[in-house]
Design a protein around this motif. Structure first.
Motif, PDB file in Angstrom:
ATOM      1  N   THR A  31       1.037  -1.171  -0.122  1.00  0.00           N
ATOM      2  CA  THR A  31      -0.049   0.043  -0.001  1.00  0.00           C
ATOM      3  C   THR A  31       0.877   1.368  -0.082  1.00  0.00           C
ATOM      4  O   THR A  31       2.036   1.305   0.225  1.00  0.00           O
ATOM      5  N   PHE A  32       0.354   2.463  -0.110  1.00  0.00           N
ATOM      6  CA  PHE A  32       1.174   3.575  -0.324  1.00  0.00           C
ATOM      7  C   PHE A  32       1.665   3.831   1.100  1.00  0.00           C
ATOM      8  O   PHE A  32       2.744   4.368   1.033  1.00  0.00           O
ATOM      9  N   LYS A  33       0.994   3.616   2.127  1.00  0.00           N
ATOM     10  CA  LYS A  33       1.345   3.876   3.292  1.00  0.00           C
ATOM     11  C   LYS A  33       2.618   2.903   3.793  1.00  0.00           C
ATOM     12  O   LYS A  33       3.815   3.422   4.344  1.00  0.00           O
ATOM     13  N   ASP A  34       2.575   1.743   3.463  1.00  0.00           N
ATOM     14  CA  ASP A  34       3.776   0.961   3.609  1.00  0.00           C
ATOM     15  C   ASP A  34       4.914   1.147   2.902  1.00  0.00           C
ATOM     16  O   ASP A  34       5.938   1.247   3.450  1.00  0.00           O
ATOM     17  N   LYS A  35       4.535   1.710   1.709  1.00  0.00           N
ATOM     18  CA  LYS A  35       5.932   2.182   0.703  1.00  0.00           C
ATOM     19  C   LYS A  35       6.443   3.307   1.303  1.00  0.00           C
ATOM     20  O   LYS A  35       7.637   3.557   1.224  1.00  0.00           O
ATOM     21  N   PHE A  36       5.535   4.219   1.782  1.00  0.00           N
ATOM     22  CA  PHE A  36       6.136   5.570   2.432  1.00  0.00           C
ATOM     23  C   PHE A  36       7.025   5.097   3.533  1.00  0.00           C
ATOM     24  O   PHE A  36       7.889   5.829   3.617  1.00  0.00           O
ATOM     25  N   LEU A  37       6.510   4.329   4.563  1.00  0.00           N
ATOM     26  CA  LEU A  37       7.109   3.785   5.709  1.00  0.00           C
ATOM     27  C   LEU A  37       8.409   3.259   5.298  1.00  0.00           C
ATOM     28  O   LEU A  37       9.588   3.707   6.010  1.00  0.00           O
ATOM     29  N   ARG A  38       8.484   2.382   4.225  1.00  0.00           N
ATOM     30  CA  ARG A  38       9.570   1.642   4.046  1.00  0.00           C
ATOM     31  C   ARG A  38      10.937   2.656   3.351  1.00  0.00           C
ATOM     32  O   ARG A  38      12.060   2.597   3.897  1.00  0.00           O
ATOM     33  N   LYS A  39      10.163   3.519   2.448  1.00  0.00           N
ATOM     34  CA  LYS A  39      11.281   4.344   1.987  1.00  0.00           C
ATOM     35  C   LYS A  39      11.881   5.484   3.001  1.00  0.00           C
ATOM     36  O   LYS A  39      12.944   5.957   3.009  1.00  0.00           O
ATOM     37  N   SER A  40      10.657   5.762   3.917  1.00  0.00           N
ATOM     38  CA  SER A  40      11.353   6.757   4.880  1.00  0.00           C
ATOM     39  C   SER A  40      12.451   6.151   5.891  1.00  0.00           C
ATOM     40  O   SER A  40      13.285   6.813   6.267  1.00  0.00           O
ATOM     41  N   ARG A  41      12.214   4.740   6.305  1.00  0.00           N
ATOM     42  CA  ARG A  41      13.246   4.158   6.966  1.00  0.00           C
ATOM     43  C   ARG A  41      14.575   3.978   6.217  1.00  0.00           C
ATOM     44  O   ARG A  41      15.719   4.139   6.752  1.00  0.00           O
ATOM     45  N   GLU A  42      14.509   3.763   4.788  1.00  0.00           N
ATOM     46  CA  GLU A  42      15.696   3.532   4.157  1.00  0.00           C
ATOM     47  C   GLU A  42      16.407   4.924   3.873  1.00  0.00           C
ATOM     48  O   GLU A  42      17.556   4.827   3.917  1.00  0.00           O
ATOM     49  N   ASN A  43      15.884   6.013   3.746  1.00  0.00           N
ATOM     50  CA  ASN A  43      16.418   7.266   3.633  1.00  0.00           C
ATOM     51  C   ASN A  43      15.675   8.490   4.510  1.00  0.00           C
ATOM     52  O   ASN A  43      14.827   9.003   3.938  1.00  0.00           O
ATOM     53  N   PRO A  44      15.837   8.572   5.985  1.00  0.00           N
ATOM     54  CA  PRO A  44      15.093   9.346   6.750  1.00  0.00           C
ATOM     55  C   PRO A  44      15.262  10.949   6.346  1.00  0.00           C
ATOM     56  O   PRO A  44      14.401  11.826   6.792  1.00  0.00           O
ATOM     57  N   LEU A  45      16.583  11.304   5.671  1.00  0.00           N
ATOM     58  CA  LEU A  45      16.575  12.752   5.443  1.00  0.00           C
ATOM     59  C   LEU A  45      15.877  13.371   4.411  1.00  0.00           C
ATOM     60  O   LEU A  45      15.661  14.326   4.820  1.00  0.00           O
ATOM     61  N   VAL A  46      15.174  12.529   3.665  1.00  0.00           N
ATOM     62  CA  VAL A  46      14.255  13.349   2.509  1.00  0.00           C
ATOM     63  C   VAL A  46      13.212  13.631   3.245  1.00  0.00           C
ATOM     64  O   VAL A  46      12.747  14.846   2.961  1.00  0.00           O
TER      65      VAL A  46
END
Length: 103
Positions: A31-46
């Protein structure tokens, strides 16, 4: 004996490939939420840079509306710096992702 034509492609069933057994694990749709959280964990500075940019922009617009043009100009310059930070964080994330070995 005449050969019959192969059945038409049926998108509801995967093709049968000789020697291949699909795994029992079925990956679910991300889902969008899952993808957003995964990407945020991968690169939290963005996301931090995006929030910082939005905050500086908002404060700059508030200063502009109140008539504090000097502070508004400072905030607009700070916004450009925050955007630069966000782009740099994005680029670093892309490079790090590209350098990771594929699973």
């Amino acid at each position: 004996m005449a050969q019959s034509a192969p059945p038409p492609f049926d998108p509801s069933h995967p093709p049968v490939v000789e020697g291949f057994t699909p795994s029992a694990y079925q990956s679910r749709e991300e889902t969008f939420k899952d993808k957003f959280l995964r990407k945020s964990r991968e690169n939290p500075l963005v996301p931090i840079g995006c929030l910082g940019t939005a905050g500086v922009l908002t404060y700059g617009l508030i200063c502009f509306k109140r008539g504090n043009t000097r502070q508004s100009q400072v905030m607009m310059r700070a916004r450009v710096l925050a955007q630069g930070f966000t782009i740099a964080a994005l680029m670093v994330g892309v490079v790090i992702t590209a350098m990771k070995p594929q699973k």
